[in-house]
Design an enzyme around this catalytic site. Structure first.
Site, mmCIF file in Angstrom:
data_model
loop_
_atom_site.group_PDB
_atom_site.id
_atom_site.type_symbol
_atom_site.label_atom_id
_atom_site.label_comp_id
_atom_site.label_asym_id
_atom_site.label_seq_id
_atom_site.Cartn_x
_atom_site.Cartn_y
_atom_site.Cartn_z
ATOM 1 N N LYS A 13 11.348 31.194 45.091
ATOM 2 C CA LYS A 13 12.051 30.687 43.905
ATOM 3 C C LYS A 13 11.509 29.317 43.494
ATOM 4 C CE LYS A 13 16.073 30.828 46.062
ATOM 5 N NZ LYS A 13 15.659 31.312 47.399
ATOM 6 N N ARG A 87 25.184 31.281 43.951
ATOM 7 C CA ARG A 87 25.022 31.975 45.228
ATOM 8 C C ARG A 87 26.272 32.749 45.601
ATOM 9 N NH1 ARG A 87 20.779 28.364 47.341
ATOM 10 N NH2 ARG A 87 20.092 29.169 49.335
ATOM 11 N N ARG A 126 6.277 26.828 56.098
ATOM 12 C CA ARG A 126 6.365 26.034 54.877
ATOM 13 C C ARG A 126 6.336 24.522 55.135
ATOM 14 N NH1 ARG A 126 11.333 26.921 51.005
ATOM 15 N NH2 ARG A 126 12.453 26.691 52.977
ATOM 16 N N ARG A 160 11.474 21.236 56.428
ATOM 17 C CA ARG A 160 12.927 21.188 56.276
ATOM 18 C C ARG A 160 13.646 21.445 57.596
ATOM 19 N NH1 ARG A 160 14.148 24.702 50.953
ATOM 20 N NH2 ARG A 160 15.817 25.438 52.312
ATOM 21 N N ARG A 171 21.049 31.870 57.085
ATOM 22 C CA ARG A 171 20.801 31.849 55.632
ATOM 23 C C ARG A 171 20.664 33.272 55.089
ATOM 24 N NH1 ARG A 171 15.855 27.934 55.968
ATOM 25 N NH2 ARG A 171 15.461 28.374 53.767
HETATM 26 P P1 AP5 Z 1 9.615 28.729 48.338
HETATM 27 O O1 AP5 Z 1 9.126 28.791 46.960
HETATM 28 O O2 AP5 Z 1 9.895 27.404 48.950
HETATM 29 O O3 AP5 Z 1 10.877 29.721 48.530
HETATM 30 P P2 AP5 Z 1 12.386 29.596 48.050
HETATM 31 O O4 AP5 Z 1 12.798 30.918 47.532
HETATM 32 O O5 AP5 Z 1 12.562 28.408 47.164
HETATM 33 O O6 AP5 Z 1 13.075 29.390 49.465
HETATM 34 P P3 AP5 Z 1 14.166 28.341 49.933
HETATM 35 O O7 AP5 Z 1 14.088 28.284 51.443
HETATM 36 O O8 AP5 Z 1 14.066 27.050 49.204
HETATM 37 O O9 AP5 Z 1 15.468 29.071 49.531
HETATM 38 P P4 AP5 Z 1 16.866 28.826 50.015
HETATM 39 O O10 AP5 Z 1 17.636 29.596 49.046
HETATM 40 O O11 AP5 Z 1 17.100 29.162 51.449
HETATM 41 O O12 AP5 Z 1 17.024 27.217 50.019
HETATM 42 P P5 AP5 Z 1 17.730 26.200 49.043
HETATM 43 O O13 AP5 Z 1 16.951 24.951 49.048
HETATM 44 O O14 AP5 Z 1 18.066 26.840 47.757
HETATM 45 O O15 AP5 Z 1 8.548 29.519 49.251
HETATM 46 C C1 AP5 Z 1 8.720 29.650 50.663
HETATM 47 C C2 AP5 Z 1 7.336 29.639 51.343
HETATM 48 O O16 AP5 Z 1 6.614 30.807 50.960
HETATM 49 C C3 AP5 Z 1 6.438 28.451 50.955
HETATM 50 O O17 AP5 Z 1 5.691 28.063 52.075
HETATM 51 C C4 AP5 Z 1 5.532 29.025 49.860
HETATM 52 O O18 AP5 Z 1 4.265 28.379 49.809
HETATM 53 C C5 AP5 Z 1 5.393 30.468 50.311
HETATM 54 N N1 AP5 Z 1 5.236 31.402 49.194
HETATM 55 C C6 AP5 Z 1 5.927 31.400 48.010
HETATM 56 N N2 AP5 Z 1 5.537 32.428 47.232
HETATM 57 C C7 AP5 Z 1 4.592 33.114 47.946
HETATM 58 C C8 AP5 Z 1 3.809 34.286 47.676
HETATM 59 N N3 AP5 Z 1 3.942 34.965 46.526
HETATM 60 N N4 AP5 Z 1 2.944 34.697 48.629
HETATM 61 C C9 AP5 Z 1 2.817 34.029 49.801
HETATM 62 N N5 AP5 Z 1 3.505 32.901 50.123
HETATM 63 C C10 AP5 Z 1 4.387 32.453 49.191
HETATM 64 O O19 AP5 Z 1 19.113 25.938 49.805
HETATM 65 C C11 AP5 Z 1 19.149 25.265 51.039
HETATM 66 C C12 AP5 Z 1 20.590 25.141 51.537
HETATM 67 O O20 AP5 Z 1 21.361 24.353 50.617
HETATM 68 C C13 AP5 Z 1 21.390 26.455 51.657
HETATM 69 O O21 AP5 Z 1 21.140 27.108 52.880
HETATM 70 C C14 AP5 Z 1 22.821 25.937 51.533
HETATM 71 O O22 AP5 Z 1 23.251 25.331 52.738
HETATM 72 C C15 AP5 Z 1 22.694 24.853 50.486
HETATM 73 N N6 AP5 Z 1 22.860 25.365 49.106
HETATM 74 C C16 AP5 Z 1 21.922 25.329 48.118
HETATM 75 N N7 AP5 Z 1 22.398 25.870 46.975
HETATM 76 C C17 AP5 Z 1 23.664 26.270 47.263
HETATM 77 C C18 AP5 Z 1 24.663 26.931 46.501
HETATM 78 N N8 AP5 Z 1 24.444 27.289 45.227
HETATM 79 N N9 AP5 Z 1 25.840 27.214 47.101
HETATM 80 C C19 AP5 Z 1 26.089 26.835 48.382
HETATM 81 N N10 AP5 Z 1 25.182 26.219 49.165
HETATM 82 C C20 AP5 Z 1 23.973 25.942 48.610
HETATM 83 MG MG MG Z 2 13.587 26.584 47.298
#
Ligand code: AP5
Ligand code: MG
Length: 214
Positions: A13, A87, A126, A160, A171
């Site tokens: 994402k 979410r 990552r 992270r 997660r």
């Molecule tokens: P990346 O692009 O970083 O993936 P992502 O989908 O953004 O993954 P996240 O880990 O950020 O998602 P998340 O939902 O767990 O975390 P968030 O920060 O939202 O890519 C991942 C890796 O893959 C990278 O190394 C990249 O280079 C590689 N990659 C990407 N595309 C690729 C491809 N096509 N091919 C190969 N490699 C590829 O949330 C974190 C925490 O915050 C949550 O756990 C929760 O505690 C809290 N939180 C956040 N939002 C909320 C909410 N709305 N409600 C409640 N709690 C929340």
């Molecule tokens: Mg992300």
């Protein structure tokens, strides 16, 4: 155009949102990034959410809806990309109401599908640039040999606290229990497009482009 990028942790994402920001001048609203900023700047809210995030559990609806409410009221944009929000069903309802109050609409929801084995591999490899947030991967997008970020030239990279197998399991569980029902929710609203998130970054981007321009 306002869109949601919906998908499990590691689906890509953040990676794809950054491309859309660059290409279309949209504004990325990542609740994960906002919560990490609050944590790093040591605010009261940051202290409250730090443990929850490190475990991989979800922060309360109240907190994240508050963050999005504030952004929508203060940031003017040629389209928002909601990344990691909503979410839960309560967050999805709230987003609809907040957009309506601002005289805006939600136009597309792009579901990024990636299988669980690939997610573990992606997350544990990552890192991100400490200056600009560019996302790297030890296997698929390594930090350049000169140690400088391709986007901003920064030389510090972060991993992270929640990018370990234990937190990732939590997660993923939260995703399947609380977030995956949104796929049906937006399908029923006729807003859902699905893309194969397993392709290369460029291939996924091409699919997203097609979905948005359809
Ligand atoms: P990346 O692009 O970083 O993936 P992502 O989908 O953004 O993954 P996240 O880990 O950020 O998602 P998340 O939902 O767990 O975390 P968030 O920060 O939202 O890519 C991942 C890796 O893959 C990278 O190394 C990249 O280079 C590689 N990659 C990407 N595309 C690729 C491809 N096509 N091919 C190969 N490699 C590829 O949330 C974190 C925490 O915050 C949550 O756990 C929760 O505690 C809290 N939180 C956040 N939002 C909320 C909410 N709305 N409600 C409640 N709690 C929340
Ligand atoms: Mg992300």
């Amino acid at each position: 155009m306002n869109i949601i990028l919906l998908g499990p942790p590691g689906a890509g994402k953040g990676t794809q949102a950054r491309v859309l920001v660059e290409e279309r001048g949209m504004v990325q609203l990542s609740t994960g990034d906002m919560l990490r900023e609050a944590k790093d700047s040591g605010t009261e809210m940051g202290r409250v959410v730090a443990d929850v995030m490190a475990r991989g559990a979800l922060v309360t609806d109240e907190i994240v809806i508050g963050l999005i409410r504030e952004k929508l009221a203060t940031v003017k944009a040629n389209g928002f990309i909601f990344d990691g929000f909503p979410r839960t069903l309560a967050q999805a309802d709230a987003l609809g109401e907040l957009l309506e109050a601002e005289g805006q609409t939600l136009d597309k929801v792009v579901e990024m599908r990636v299988d669980d084995t690939a997610l573990v591999a992606r997350i544990t490899a990552r890192s991100t640039c400490g200056m600009c947030g560019e996302v790297y991967n030890d296997e698929t997008k390594p930090i350049p040999a000169d140690g400088k970020c391709t986007n901003c030239g920064g030389t510090e990279f972060k991993r992270r606290a929640d990018d370990n197998e234990d937190s990732l399991r939590t997660r993923l569980m939260e995703y399947y229990k609380q977030t995956s029902p949104l796929i049906g929710y937006y399908y029923a609203k006729d807003m859902l497009s699905r893309v194969d998130g397993l392709g290369t970054i460029d291939a996924v981007q091409a699919e997203i482009r097609t979905a948005l321009d359809a």
